[in-house]
Write a protein that holds these residues in place. Sequence first.
Motif: not given
Length: 419
Positions: A97-118
């Motif tokens: 389970i990774l975390r991101g921000t809503h409704p505005y994206t942030s560096s946390l969303s980017v970090s989690s997205s990179r982890t997911l794709l990796s």
Amino acid sequence: MVFTFRNAKDIYTSERRQFILDILKRTFEDLEPSRVMGNAIGDLDVSRYSRIFVMGFGKASYEMSEGIRDHVRKKLAYAGIIVPVDQDVSGFPELEILRGTHPYTSSLSVSSSRTLLSKVKPGPNDAVIVLISGGGSSLFEIPEEGITIDQISEISKKMMQASADIYELNTIRSCLSSVKGGKLAKLLYPASVFAYIISDVPGDDVSIIASGPLSENKLDPVAVYERFRNVIGVDIERFLKTAQIEDEYFRKVQTRIVLSNRDFVRRIESYVGEPIVSIGSGISGDVEDVSDGIIDIVRSVSRIKGRSFWIVMGGETTVNVRGNGIGGRNLELSLLFMKKCNFSDFLFISMGTDGIDGVSPAAGGIVDASTKARISSEEIDQALKNNDSYTLLSKYGSAIMTGRTGNNVSDIVVAYVSI
């Protein structure tokens, strides 16, 4: 996730309210994403693939993953999802389970997205199950080279405040992203990709939901940019061409809408029974205009029916934010309807199916003739002027509190009018 009205004692104040609120609760339970996904995943023959990867992003991705875990576990190579940072989930041993921000994206969303794709590195004999739901635009994000995540967040915020609809907003987001507008399909190629989608947009256009990570844009990015150029305030013309993805990357991609706003509208209609009128799931536009439209529809139907009736509809409105109050589109729509309605007896509910309306902690608002009798017109006008609908409605026990529901199919409007 168990759906509940957290402030039931405040909003269950009449038999009519109890009747319709119980129907809403039953509808949320029937259409819970894990139940829906449990039915949908049975059509996928996982034995055909060497490995199964699961990736999800959005407000309903946890519940969606819960519904498929037994079906895919034997072939599972990896499962991970990105959910809002404030969403309470318990987790499963095999699920990251990774975390991101809503409704505005942030560096946390980017970090989690990179982890997911990796972690999702499939081959040609593998399958990737992608679980997509509303909120995915901000939760799953990696910017294109040359633009920052803060710039994307700021552009999104400015466009929302300028009443950009979800189509316009997500069209621009996808151009600035390296994973939207079909770009995820290119990253997952040549695996077989099965996307299960819970729609939060009118028309259920998969190119718009979560900014279409597996689908090409349908709106012209140049035209959208020209309309909002001054609002955006940053030269992004060089990114508008990134929307073009070769057809070959979509040949092994299958997308399926498993739940949408119309499912909620139809279920509510069936539970209420006669007399009820369904307007469908296409309401959109500024809340001021939508409130006028609903009032006109109610008046027209009342003349035809000549009797009391229920009405149900769904969709997503926008608010032109002018003040600095606490509110949301559903709360504001409820206030506007109450202000304009001249029927002696009525009930009106507008709520977001995700449980969070705008910048408020409420899902939406519930008002009726008794509410209108207690709130002065001056209070209503001041709240609307300052976009402070939550503060006013919560004061009078008319804000619907559910917390995050784990679902997201836009907004539901239900009304009763006695003539």
